[in-house]
Motif scaffolding. Structure first.
Motif, PDB file in Angstrom:
ATOM      1  N   ILE A  21     -56.754   0.036 -41.104  1.00 19.25           N
ATOM      2  CA  ILE A  21     -57.314   0.113 -42.449  1.00 19.25           C
ATOM      3  C   ILE A  21     -56.987  -1.188 -43.168  1.00 19.25           C
ATOM      4  N   ARG A  22     -57.989  -1.729 -43.854  1.00 23.65           N
ATOM      5  CA  ARG A  22     -57.818  -2.987 -44.570  1.00 23.65           C
ATOM      6  C   ARG A  22     -57.547  -2.695 -46.038  1.00 23.65           C
ATOM      7  N   VAL A  23     -56.594  -3.430 -46.591  1.00 27.40           N
ATOM      8  CA  VAL A  23     -56.215  -3.277 -47.984  1.00 27.40           C
ATOM      9  C   VAL A  23     -56.509  -4.599 -48.688  1.00 27.40           C
ATOM     10  N   ILE A  30     -48.232  -8.074 -54.073  1.00 23.94           N
ATOM     11  CA  ILE A  30     -47.468  -6.834 -54.136  1.00 23.94           C
ATOM     12  C   ILE A  30     -46.309  -6.980 -53.163  1.00 23.94           C
ATOM     13  N   ILE A  31     -45.116  -6.641 -53.608  1.00 22.44           N
ATOM     14  CA  ILE A  31     -43.937  -6.750 -52.756  1.00 22.44           C
ATOM     15  C   ILE A  31     -43.413  -5.355 -52.410  1.00 22.44           C
ATOM     16  N   ASP A  32     -42.581  -5.299 -51.395  1.00 26.73           N
ATOM     17  CA  ASP A  32     -41.976  -4.035 -50.937  1.00 26.73           C
ATOM     18  C   ASP A  32     -43.035  -2.958 -50.723  1.00 26.73           C
ATOM     19  N   CYS A  33     -44.046  -3.280 -49.936  1.00 25.26           N
ATOM     20  CA  CYS A  33     -45.156  -2.351 -49.685  1.00 25.26           C
ATOM     21  C   CYS A  33     -44.791  -1.341 -48.608  1.00 25.26           C
ATOM     22  N   ASN A  34     -45.225  -0.127 -48.832  1.00 27.42           N
ATOM     23  CA  ASN A  34     -45.109   0.939 -47.841  1.00 27.42           C
ATOM     24  C   ASN A  34     -46.501   1.517 -47.638  1.00 27.42           C
ATOM     25  N   ILE A  35     -46.878   1.663 -46.378  1.00 27.95           N
ATOM     26  CA  ILE A  35     -48.173   2.246 -46.026  1.00 27.95           C
ATOM     27  C   ILE A  35     -47.907   3.532 -45.253  1.00 27.95           C
ATOM     28  N   THR A  36     -48.579   4.584 -45.650  1.00 25.58           N
ATOM     29  CA  THR A  36     -48.494   5.848 -44.935  1.00 25.58           C
ATOM     30  C   THR A  36     -49.909   6.335 -44.648  1.00 25.58           C
ATOM     31  N   SER A  59     -43.104  -6.645 -46.486  1.00 24.53           N
ATOM     32  CA  SER A  59     -42.379  -7.230 -47.616  1.00 24.53           C
ATOM     33  C   SER A  59     -43.316  -7.839 -48.658  1.00 24.53           C
ATOM     34  N   LEU A  60     -44.481  -8.344 -48.241  1.00 26.75           N
ATOM     35  CA  LEU A  60     -45.398  -8.991 -49.174  1.00 26.75           C
ATOM     36  C   LEU A  60     -46.832  -8.742 -48.756  1.00 26.75           C
ATOM     37  N   MET A  61     -47.669  -8.312 -49.697  1.00 28.84           N
ATOM     38  CA  MET A  61     -49.100  -8.209 -49.467  1.00 28.84           C
ATOM     39  C   MET A  61     -49.776  -9.218 -50.377  1.00 28.84           C
ATOM     40  N   GLU A  62     -50.482 -10.161 -49.773  1.00 33.79           N
ATOM     41  CA  GLU A  62     -51.175 -11.157 -50.567  1.00 33.79           C
ATOM     42  C   GLU A  62     -52.518 -10.593 -51.016  1.00 33.79           C
TER      43      GLU A  62
END
Length: 166
Positions: A21-23, A30-36, A59-62
């Motif tokens: 899945i693309r975000v 966005i930092i400290d990202c969690n994907i479930t 840790s980082l989502m650009e």
């Protein structure tokens, strides 16, 4: 502002099948990202049962990122493979739930994105189309082409059949 992924893909990349899945994020990093990602079954009494939960931390989502979960290597992936095959074959009407949480890097506020996907939003593909390219001399992104955000190279029929035969 977050871009809503409209489709979840089963894609083949580097000789592996992946649930992907693309975000996208048009705002700050966005930092400290969690994907479930969870696959849920709703029984005839309208009770949801969680069949599998997949988790990733970043840790980082650009501006764009995609979560890939390998389908066929470990015990959990075998469960994932069987559930996805049931969806593809039309045997099960399962719901996919996607959750992204993190912290806005500029404001420090928590961010959450939650979306449910019906089985018809599970598609086959290969590689995502580029949303941007890197200028190798300046180490800078090109102008973003957000029109490519939900686009992927189509998987040929032989790849789809290969998945079905796993």
């Amino acid at each position: 502002m977050y871009l809503q992924p409209t489709i979840i893909f089963i894609r083949k990349a580097n000789n592996k099948f992946l649930l992907s899945i693309r975000v996208g994020n048009k705002g700050e990093e966005i930092i400290d990202c969690n994907i479930t990602v969870e696959l849920l079954k709703i029984n005839n009494k309208q009770i949801r049962t969680r069949l599998i939960t997949l988790y990733q931390k970043l840790s980082l989502m650009e501006k764009t990122w995609y979560a890939d979960f390998e389908i066929s290597t470990n015990k959990k992936s075998n469960t994932l493979l069987n559930l996805l095959k049931q969806i593809v074959d039309g045997e099960e009407n399962l719901l996919l739930r996607f959750l992204l949480t993190g912290i806005d890097s500029r404001s420090g506020t928590p961010v959450t994105f939650l979306k449910y996907y019906k089985p018809d939003k599970l598609k086959f593909g290969l590689n995502y189309l580029h949303v941007f390219n890197w200028d190798k001399d300046k180490f800078k992104r090109s102008k973003m082409n957000w029109n490519n955000f939900n686009k992927i190279e189509e998987a040929p029929e032989n790849i789809i059949n290969e998945f079905k035969m796993l």
